[in-house]
Design a protein around this motif. Structure first.
Motif, PDB file in Angstrom:
ATOM      1  N   ASN A  70     -36.262  94.759 108.582  1.00 26.84           N
ATOM      2  CA  ASN A  70     -37.207  93.643 109.000  1.00 26.84           C
ATOM      3  C   ASN A  70     -37.067  92.619 107.944  1.00 26.84           C
ATOM      4  O   ASN A  70     -36.779  92.473 106.912  1.00 26.84           O
ATOM      5  N   VAL A  71     -37.457  91.288 108.778  1.00 23.90           N
ATOM      6  CA  VAL A  71     -37.914  90.179 107.963  1.00 23.90           C
ATOM      7  C   VAL A  71     -38.631  90.501 106.860  1.00 23.90           C
ATOM      8  O   VAL A  71     -39.788  91.079 107.042  1.00 23.90           O
ATOM      9  N   GLY A  72     -38.361  90.072 105.697  1.00 22.44           N
ATOM     10  CA  GLY A  72     -39.268  90.378 104.650  1.00 22.44           C
ATOM     11  C   GLY A  72     -39.150  91.771 103.853  1.00 22.44           C
ATOM     12  O   GLY A  72     -39.769  92.014 102.673  1.00 22.44           O
ATOM     13  N   ASP A  73     -38.302  92.570 104.338  1.00 21.05           N
ATOM     14  CA  ASP A  73     -37.975  93.779 103.697  1.00 21.05           C
ATOM     15  C   ASP A  73     -36.816  93.622 102.616  1.00 21.05           C
ATOM     16  O   ASP A  73     -35.976  92.905 103.078  1.00 21.05           O
ATOM     17  N   PRO A  74     -36.972  94.409 101.758  1.00 21.77           N
ATOM     18  CA  PRO A  74     -35.929  94.681 100.659  1.00 21.77           C
ATOM     19  C   PRO A  74     -34.528  95.338 101.099  1.00 21.77           C
ATOM     20  O   PRO A  74     -34.962  96.402 101.634  1.00 21.77           O
ATOM     21  N   LEU A  75     -33.452  94.695 100.824  1.00 18.39           N
ATOM     22  CA  LEU A  75     -32.251  95.496 100.663  1.00 18.39           C
ATOM     23  C   LEU A  75     -31.655  95.441  99.291  1.00 18.39           C
ATOM     24  O   LEU A  75     -31.988  94.615  98.746  1.00 18.39           O
ATOM     25  N   THR A  76     -30.739  96.478  99.047  1.00 22.66           N
ATOM     26  CA  THR A  76     -30.291  96.572  97.736  1.00 22.66           C
ATOM     27  C   THR A  76     -28.830  96.315  97.764  1.00 22.66           C
ATOM     28  O   THR A  76     -27.928  97.188  98.451  1.00 22.66           O
ATOM     29  N   LEU A  77     -28.293  95.429  96.858  1.00 19.74           N
ATOM     30  CA  LEU A  77     -26.894  95.331  96.848  1.00 19.74           C
ATOM     31  C   LEU A  77     -26.659  96.160  95.546  1.00 19.74           C
ATOM     32  O   LEU A  77     -26.879  95.744  94.487  1.00 19.74           O
ATOM     33  N   LYS A  78     -25.608  96.878  95.810  1.00 19.53           N
ATOM     34  CA  LYS A  78     -25.161  97.810  94.579  1.00 19.53           C
ATOM     35  C   LYS A  78     -23.578  97.540  94.200  1.00 19.53           C
ATOM     36  O   LYS A  78     -22.786  97.674  95.155  1.00 19.53           O
ATOM     37  N   ALA A  79     -23.380  97.173  92.954  1.00 19.99           N
ATOM     38  CA  ALA A  79     -22.110  97.064  92.601  1.00 19.99           C
ATOM     39  C   ALA A  79     -21.606  97.864  91.496  1.00 19.99           C
ATOM     40  O   ALA A  79     -22.397  97.924  90.570  1.00 19.99           O
ATOM     41  N   ALA A  80     -20.445  98.417  91.295  1.00 17.87           N
ATOM     42  CA  ALA A  80     -20.038  98.862  90.270  1.00 17.87           C
ATOM     43  C   ALA A  80     -18.613  98.407  89.777  1.00 17.87           C
ATOM     44  O   ALA A  80     -17.676  98.197  90.726  1.00 17.87           O
ATOM     45  N   ILE A  81     -18.556  98.095  88.355  1.00 15.86           N
ATOM     46  CA  ILE A  81     -17.331  97.614  87.762  1.00 15.86           C
ATOM     47  C   ILE A  81     -16.605  98.681  86.909  1.00 15.86           C
ATOM     48  O   ILE A  81     -17.480  98.903  85.876  1.00 15.86           O
ATOM     49  N   LYS A  82     -15.658  99.183  87.166  1.00 18.79           N
ATOM     50  CA  LYS A  82     -15.212 100.469  86.162  1.00 18.79           C
ATOM     51  C   LYS A  82     -13.853 100.068  85.625  1.00 18.79           C
ATOM     52  O   LYS A  82     -13.197  99.063  86.297  1.00 18.79           O
ATOM     53  N   GLY A  83     -13.512 100.708  84.728  1.00 19.11           N
ATOM     54  CA  GLY A  83     -12.308 100.378  83.923  1.00 19.11           C
ATOM     55  C   GLY A  83     -12.164 100.373  82.510  1.00 19.11           C
ATOM     56  O   GLY A  83     -12.907 100.748  82.149  1.00 19.11           O
ATOM     57  N   GLU A  84     -11.400  99.727  82.051  1.00 18.44           N
ATOM     58  CA  GLU A  84     -11.322  99.579  80.472  1.00 18.44           C
ATOM     59  C   GLU A  84     -11.631  98.153  80.074  1.00 18.44           C
ATOM     60  O   GLU A  84     -10.817  97.108  80.738  1.00 18.44           O
ATOM     61  N   GLY A  85     -12.293  97.934  79.338  1.00 21.33           N
ATOM     62  CA  GLY A  85     -12.422  96.374  78.620  1.00 21.33           C
ATOM     63  C   GLY A  85     -13.686  96.176  78.097  1.00 21.33           C
ATOM     64  O   GLY A  85     -14.326  96.934  77.519  1.00 21.33           O
TER      65      GLY A  85
END
Lengths: 278, 627
Positions: free
Chosen positions: B340-355
């Motif tokens: 609903n308007v005003g409700d939070p949603l979560t963006l999840k991101a993952a960066i994997k590898g070597e560096g």
């Protein structure tokens, strides 16, 4: 005689004021060194913004090695260690910053956040009087408290002298003298509590530290301290500190597990460890 | 060997009875002394070792013995090529054989040979108390270990064309190797430090320290230990690994690496008869049971390595590139997808590898005003970095979260790469979908379901300025000025207290005030009398003298000065135990004054001088006696 007394009184007041001014102005030296330190601070901040936290820590440490320190410097160091997830060292530097900028809201909120991550509470040491004075003067730094103490003392002396010279001042001055006396005692105790925290305070910087009965390899472990725990150092032996926990338990901890609030050199980064083969 | 011929003697103390006996005994004593000196043993300096042939890696014991004395201190040995020496301590001995006493002191040193060969230790020279001592030379042969191994080569770049070990540094050494010698700015590489040990005991190994100008070095991981054979020699290897990245472009020297450790050396066993009681109870039995070892501190250093740090290319740099370096994968998701308007949603991101994960940040979302976006929370794990970002849609009808673009520089391929995830479809329901309440009195009431606000939490941002920089350790309570100021304030108060009390006493205690002022007034009176004496004004002189004496005695004894007569004074002074001659002087002064004042007199200047002196002496006496 009256005229002579008035002249003497005026002279005494001038000397008091002059002494206070001299004390505060004596600390304002080395402007050019400070300018260089400020440049290094900006460099370190730039490294922090680029997420180069090791570089930032090393650069902040250069300022301390050059002989300068400040609450903001330790606060930023604490943040840098936090970003590296070294919460113990973060708290250690926040504790150092508290001695300079105790009322800073950013510092208090960051410290409280890190403490909450580690499920710890702020610790106070000493007897009930020292803890009460510690809470009362929590928002005042060591130098601020020293100035307050001197002002209370000077005011007490002035009131006593006025009372000597003018009988009519004695009775109305008594409640003020009583109040000043109480303030003097409390601020002296509060100053002692802060000095103890500076000179004997320590924070556990390793993930978990064992506290033993004796300062030797293989001794029985008395209790363990999690990262970020505050302690008081009672004694120093080779490679070991004798520490006091806030509940009064005393034991020996390895020096590499503890960071001292008062830094003697650079805000430490390296942690050598002994390995044996054979 | 003592070069100046003097020797020690004893001082005899004789009872002085008769002069001839004393001198005779002294002569006999001197003669005996010379005879004693002739028979006395001379001090000699001897150097010995416990064995003349030793294996490289084992120690030998050097004993420097001074026979004939126990007072010579340990000498500092000169630097000797091929050996490292350490002082263990002294051992003194005293023995009486056939009635003759002898003493000696032996200073014991332990020697660690650093290379094979035949060496001569000494002769050693030592100066003490003006005497020079010289020892004999000692020959020592150092041979290599007799360990035999099969030959096998190594192909990991650490092979050395090392000859058979003849020096200690051939048997324990340090090597520093970065993963690459050409890297990009901020590119993370592995740096390996290897400690090679052949046939020696090493313990208490510290983590290496690497000089790293131009680089940022992380924390060393737990080392690993293994064995490897190189050119036929078997080595125990302790391998330390750390990550590093370059912080500015250019050519830099990485290293050298330094490591501190302790070399374990077996203490030599003493030779005793196997079945003797000494053998059972000697320390060597227990040493061989418990391990008779001692340690030598060692500091090892590797050579440095040249590493070139290349700047990142400017061409084809993506707009959203924020400095990420390495080889990565990128995943992202949004949940929940219906809110609903005003409700939070979560963006999840993952960066994997070597560096270099220090350079990895969540790409910035290009969100419009229809979203409220909070700061992302990042967490770094081994070879991965995860982010969570709270987004709140502010109006209905929003259908997607825009795509995320993560750009990084692929250090393996040497080119920029952009990975895209999204856009992420969502459904946002508005407040219109909720049932409205009926209007009763003209006021509209909307029922809005209670929304739980989720607040993010993190540390506050860094300070832009350093604040008030001050000298380290400069706390006010450590400066003298505050304490001096406080002490001065206290002293001022005490001074005021003292003077105020004195003033009050003078005001209220007349007797005290008179007594205090008496000598001062007497001095003034005496000065006036003296001036009259000089002018030979007899009447004025005696008048002044009389007034001065009367006033002084009245103030001193708290009597009425007016009309004070000698009889009153006499009675007062006698009761206080004043000396008779002083009383006589005072009587005479009074009589003289009366005589001159009431009758003519023939007193001369000399008489007046005597009278004045008598007065001064009497007053001085009364002041000193504190009567």
């Amino acid at each position: 005689m009256n005229g002579l007394v008035r002249v003497n009184l005026f002279g005494v007041c001038l000397i008091f004021l002059g002494g206070l001014l001299l004390s505060s102005s004596a600390l304002a030296r080395g402007a050019s060194d400070r300018a260089a330190a400020e440049e290094i601070f900006k460099e370190a901040n730039a490294a922090y913004r680029q997420n180069q936290f090791d570089n930032a820590i090393e650069t902040y440490g250069k300022i301390i090695s050059s002989g300068f320190e400040s609450g903001n410097l330790y606060y930023n160091l604490g943040n840098s260690y936090f970003k590296k997830e070294e919460y113990g060292r973060a708290l250690l530097n926040y504790e150092r910053a508290l001695l300079f900028i105790p009322g800073d809201s950013d510092l208090e909120s960051s410290r409280d956040y890190v403490l909450s991550l580690l499920s710890l509470k702020p610790e106070l040491f000493g007897n009930w009087l020292e803890r009460a004075a510690g809470r009362l003067f929590a928002g005042v730094g060591i130098n601020g408290l020293m100035i307050l103490l001197t002002i209370y003392f000077a005011a007490t002396i002035l009131l006593l002298i006025f009372g000597l010279l003018r009988n009519e001042f004695k009775r109305p001055a008594q409640p003020f003298l009583a109040a000043l006396g109480v303030l003097l005692i409390f601020s002296a105790i509060g100053l002692k509590e802060k000095i103890d925290r500076l000179e004997r305070g320590g924070v556990v910087v390793s993930k978990r530290a064992s506290v033993q009965f004796e300062p030797m390899q293989g001794a029985t472990v008395y209790f363990e301290l999690p990262e970020g725990s505050s302690v008081q150092v009672l004694e120093t032996a080779k490679d070991w500190y004798k520490i006091n926990r806030s509940d009064g338990k005393i034991g020996w901890i390895r020096q590499e597990d503890l960071g001292l609030i008062e830094t003697k050199g650079q805000a430490g980064v390296h942690r050598p460890m002994e390995i044996r083969i054979l | 060997m003592r070069e100046n011929g003097w020797c020690e003697g004893r001082i005899l103390r004789l009872k002085p009875k008769m002069k001839r006996v004393v001198w005779g005994a002294a002569y006999i004593f001197l003669a005996l002394n010379f005879v004693f000196c002739a028979w006395a043993k001379e001090v000699d300096f001897e150097a010995t070792v416990d064995r003349n042939r030793v294996v490289l890696g084992e120690s030998l014991q050097l004993n420097l013995t001074f026979n004939g004395t126990r007072s010579v201190p340990a000498m500092e040995l000169p630097v000797m090529d091929g050996f490292q020496a350490r002082y263990l301590g002294p051992s003194t001995r005293m023995s009486i054989v056939n009635g003759q006493m002898s003493s000696s002191v032996t200073h014991i040193y332990t020697f660690l040979p650093l290379k094979t060969g035949t060496f001569q230790i000494g002769p050693l020279h030592f100066e003490y108390n003006g005497d020079t001592y010289k020892s004999n030379p000692v020959s020592v042969e150092v041979v290599e270990s007799s360990e035999k191994v099969s030959k096998e080569s190594s192909d990991d770049g650490f092979a050395k064309d090392a000859p058979e070990a003849q020096e200690l540094k051939e048997r324990v050494f340090l090597v520093l190797r970065p993963e690459k010698d050409k890297i990009y700015l901020n590119e993370t590489i592995r740096v390996i430090v290897r400690l090679f040990v052949n046939g020696l005991g090493i313990r208490d190994i510290q983590f290496p320290k690497i000089a790293h100008d131009g680089f940022s070095i992380g924390e060393f991981e737990q080392p690993r230990q293994y064995q490897q054979i190189m050119d036929g020699v078997s080595y125990d290897i302790i391998e330390f690994e750390v990550s590093a990245f370059g912080i500015k472009p250019g050519e830099f020297q990485l290293g050298p690496a330094e490591i501190e450790c302790n070399l374990i050396v077996r203490r030599q066993e003493s030779r005793r008869a196997p079945l003797s009681a000494d053998h059972f109870f000697s320390s060597s039995v227990f040493d061989s049971f418990f391990g008779g070892y001692e340690t030598y501190p060692l500091k090892l250093r590797s050579s440095d390595v040249s590493v070139t740090i290349l700047p990142l290319p400017d061409e084809s740099k993506p707009a959203g590139f924020t400095g990420a370096m390495g080889v990565f994968d990128f995943e992202a998701s949004v949940s929940p997808v219906e809110v609903n308007v005003g409700d939070p949603l979560t963006l999840k991101a993952a960066i994997k590898g070597e560096g270099n994960f220090n350079t990895v940040n969540l790409p910035v979302l290009e969100m419009g005003p229809e979203f409220k976006v909070y700061e992302p929370q990042g967490k770094t794990e081994k070879n991965a970095k995860t982010f969570e970002q709270v987004i709140i849609p502010l109006r209905q009808g929003v259908s997607q979260i825009p795509a995320l673009r993560f750009s990084y520089f692929n250090t393996r391929r040497g080119e920029y790469v952009t990975l895209t995830k999204g856009p992420f479809p969502i459904k946002v329901s508005g407040l219109n979908d909720q049932p409205q309440s009926q209007v009763v009195d003209g006021r509209q009431t909307l029922k809005v379901p209670a929304q739980k606000e989720e607040l993010g939490r993190d540390i506050a941002y860094i300070k832009e300025g350093p604040g008030t920089l001050r000298k380290k350790g400069l706390w006010f309570y450590r400066t003298r000025i505050f304490w001096v100021f406080d002490a001065f304030a206290l002293l001022t108060y005490l001074a005021f207290l003292f003077f105020e009390r004195k003033r009050r006493r003078l005001k209220t205690d007349l007797r005290y005030a008179r007594q205090l002022s008496a000598p001062r007034k007497a001095r003034a009176g005496i000065l006036r009398a003296r001036s009259y004496l000089e002018k030979e004004k007899v009447v004025d002189f005696y008048d002044t003298l009389f007034e001065t004496l009367q006033e002084y005695l009245g103030d001193k004894f708290h009597l009425s000065s007016q009309g004070l007569t000698i009889s009153v004074v006499d009675e007062e002074l006698k009761s206080r135990g004043v000396a008779g001659d002083v009383l006589t002087k005072l009587e005479r002064i009074f009589k003289e004054c009366d005589m001159v004042r009431y009758a003519s007199s023939q007193l001369t200047k000399e008489d007046m001088g005597l009278t004045l002196r008598a007065l001064e002496e009497s007053i001085d006496y009364l002041q000193r006696q504190r009567i």
